[in-house]
Design a protein around this motif. Structure first.
Motif, mmCIF file in Angstrom:
data_model
loop_
_atom_site.group_PDB
_atom_site.id
_atom_site.type_symbol
_atom_site.label_atom_id
_atom_site.label_comp_id
_atom_site.label_asym_id
_atom_site.label_seq_id
_atom_site.Cartn_x
_atom_site.Cartn_y
_atom_site.Cartn_z
ATOM 1 N N GLY A 166 0.792 -1.226 0.000
ATOM 2 C CA GLY A 166 0.000 0.000 0.000
ATOM 3 C C GLY A 166 0.824 1.276 0.000
ATOM 4 N N ALA A 167 2.115 1.168 0.253
ATOM 5 C CA ALA A 167 2.977 2.351 0.247
ATOM 6 C C ALA A 167 3.049 2.919 -1.172
ATOM 7 N N ALA A 168 3.059 4.237 -1.272
ATOM 8 C CA ALA A 168 3.047 4.884 -2.589
ATOM 9 C C ALA A 168 4.228 5.825 -2.739
ATOM 10 N N MET A 169 4.721 5.915 -3.974
ATOM 11 C CA MET A 169 5.789 6.851 -4.305
ATOM 12 C C MET A 169 5.285 7.772 -5.399
ATOM 13 N N ASN A 170 5.455 9.069 -5.178
ATOM 14 C CA ASN A 170 5.039 10.069 -6.160
ATOM 15 C C ASN A 170 6.268 10.598 -6.877
ATOM 16 N N GLY A 171 6.245 10.584 -8.205
ATOM 17 C CA GLY A 171 7.387 11.032 -8.992
ATOM 18 C C GLY A 171 7.656 12.515 -8.921
ATOM 19 N N LEU A 172 6.748 13.266 -8.288
ATOM 20 C CA LEU A 172 6.929 14.707 -8.126
ATOM 21 C C LEU A 172 7.279 15.071 -6.689
ATOM 22 N N SER A 173 7.607 14.064 -5.878
ATOM 23 C CA SER A 173 7.846 14.311 -4.449
ATOM 24 C C SER A 173 9.091 15.144 -4.184
ATOM 25 N N GLU A 174 10.080 15.048 -5.067
ATOM 26 C CA GLU A 174 11.308 15.831 -4.915
ATOM 27 C C GLU A 174 11.487 16.693 -6.154
ATOM 28 N N LYS A 175 11.672 17.972 -5.984
ATOM 29 C CA LYS A 175 11.703 18.889 -7.126
ATOM 30 C C LYS A 175 12.910 18.675 -8.041
ATOM 31 N N GLU A 176 13.974 18.077 -7.535
ATOM 32 C CA GLU A 176 15.155 17.820 -8.351
ATOM 33 C C GLU A 176 15.268 16.358 -8.775
#
Length: 363
Positions: A158-168
């Motif tokens: 259920g853990a999710a990773m967002n590709g926009l989480s880090e601006k760099e």
């Protein structure tokens, strides 16, 4: 081919070593036979699906070498010890079902391995010898690449990773079959050769509608695997590559597209033939205006020319080969004697960001 097959092959090697020790005869010296992996990874080779078949050790085209203990020299004895220890650690990982990285292996006995590159090379040599992708050895790739974009990855827990989480950008993630990759908001993928250009593009709004990806030069397996997963998850998603106008740029493009000779046994699971070459090309160089822009052109070095000549003799770049446009561009480089880095686009109005947007039809 499964991990059980790999385990049985490893155990057969261990049994051979025990039998040799029990014989205690002159011809019973400890020995391990390895297939010789091509070292020229910058001259690509089209993938043929080698890892789908068992290694054909009897084929005349396969070069073998035997590493013995105690061997003819101290380096050979050390090499035997290194390979045996790595085999032991991989066997342990396969039996326990726990994935390890090359870095994990190195830190298990750094005094023996001396450098990380020794482990890296031996693991790939073993995968090539067995004729399997490295994933079947339970050795996962440690990422060096960066990715940024409007995608999400949901893990089995259920853990999710967002590709926009880090601006760099974030390190390229490892995606396993139980993960869900959401690409619904992605309109394109752009692979960028240089980290500096990646960071420039990351500061724009391109990431909001696409995915930006860089391996910081020649691609590592983690970056190639991630790109391959994207392409198989959505086969209609347009993929583009932005590389330097030089032989290395085209070699990098070909590695993503067709694979590399040094990891030929993994190419079928990593190559992405649908990548389109966005630039930069000879037409982009000829379109440059002004003294400042043309000062960004560089002369081909002796190494550049040698690399280009070798590539022209390769199946991908050869006459009548798979990529006629790439061949023509190499010939133009050699004829003009110049090359250009992506950064030369900064001399244009709007810089590389506006150039990319225009090429992608976003403006």
């Amino acid at each position: 081919m499964t991990s059980d097959w790999v385990i049985s092959r490893m155990e057969a090697i261990f049994e051979d070593q025990v039998d040799a020790m029990e014989r205690c005869e002159d011809d019973g010296k400890l020995a391990i036979c390895m297939r010789i992996r091509p070292r020229n990874s910058v001259v690509p080779a089209p993938f043929q699906g080698e890892h789908d078949a068992e290694p054909a050790s009897g084929e005349a085209s396969v070069r073998m070498r035997t590493i013995r203990f105690p061997g003819k020299s101290t380096p050979e004895a050390w090499k035997y010890t290194v390979i045996t220890r790595i085999l032991e650690l991989i066997h342990e990982a396969l039996i326990s079902g726990v994935a390890i990285t090359k870095r994990d292996i190195y830190y298990r006995q750094p005094d023996l391995f001396v450098t990380q590159s020794v482990v890296d090379r031996c693991v790939d040599d073993l995968a090539f010898t067995f004729g399997v992708p490295r994933s079947l050895l339970n050795v996962s790739a440690a990422a060096k690449g960066l990715v940024l974009g409007n995608f999400t990855i949901v893990r089995a827990d259920g853990a999710a990773m967002n590709g926009l989480s880090e601006k760099e950008g974030v390190l390229v993630p490892n995606i396993v079959p139980t993960d869900t990759l959401n690409l619904r908001s992605v309109e394109f993928v752009l692979v960028v050769e240089k980290e500096a250009t990646f960071r420039t593009l990351a500061s724009s709004n391109l990431k909001d509608s696409g995915i930006l990806l860089t391996a910081k030069g020649y691609p590592d397996i983690a970056t190639r695997s991630f790109l391959r997963t994207i392409s198989t998850t959505n086969s209609t998603l347009p993929l583009f590559a932005l590389v330097d106008f030089d032989p290395d740029g085209l070699a990098i493009l070909s590695t993503y597209t067709h694979g590399s000779a040094s990891l030929a046994h993994e190419n079928a699971a990593l190559s992405v033939p649908s990548i389109q070459w966005l630039g930069i090309k000879s037409q982009d160089v000829s379109a440059l205006e002004g003294v400042h822009a043309r000062q960004g052109l560089l002369k081909l070095t002796k190494r550049d020319r040698g690399l280009a000549q070798r590539m022209l003799g390769n199946e991908v770049f050869g006459e009548g080969g798979l990529e006629g446009e790439w061949r023509n561009e190499l010939l133009v480089m050699l004829m003009l004697g110049v090359k250009a880095e992506i950064q030369i686009l900064e001399a244009r109005e709007g810089g590389v960001v506006e150039w990319v947007k225009k090429r992608l039809g976003l403006v």
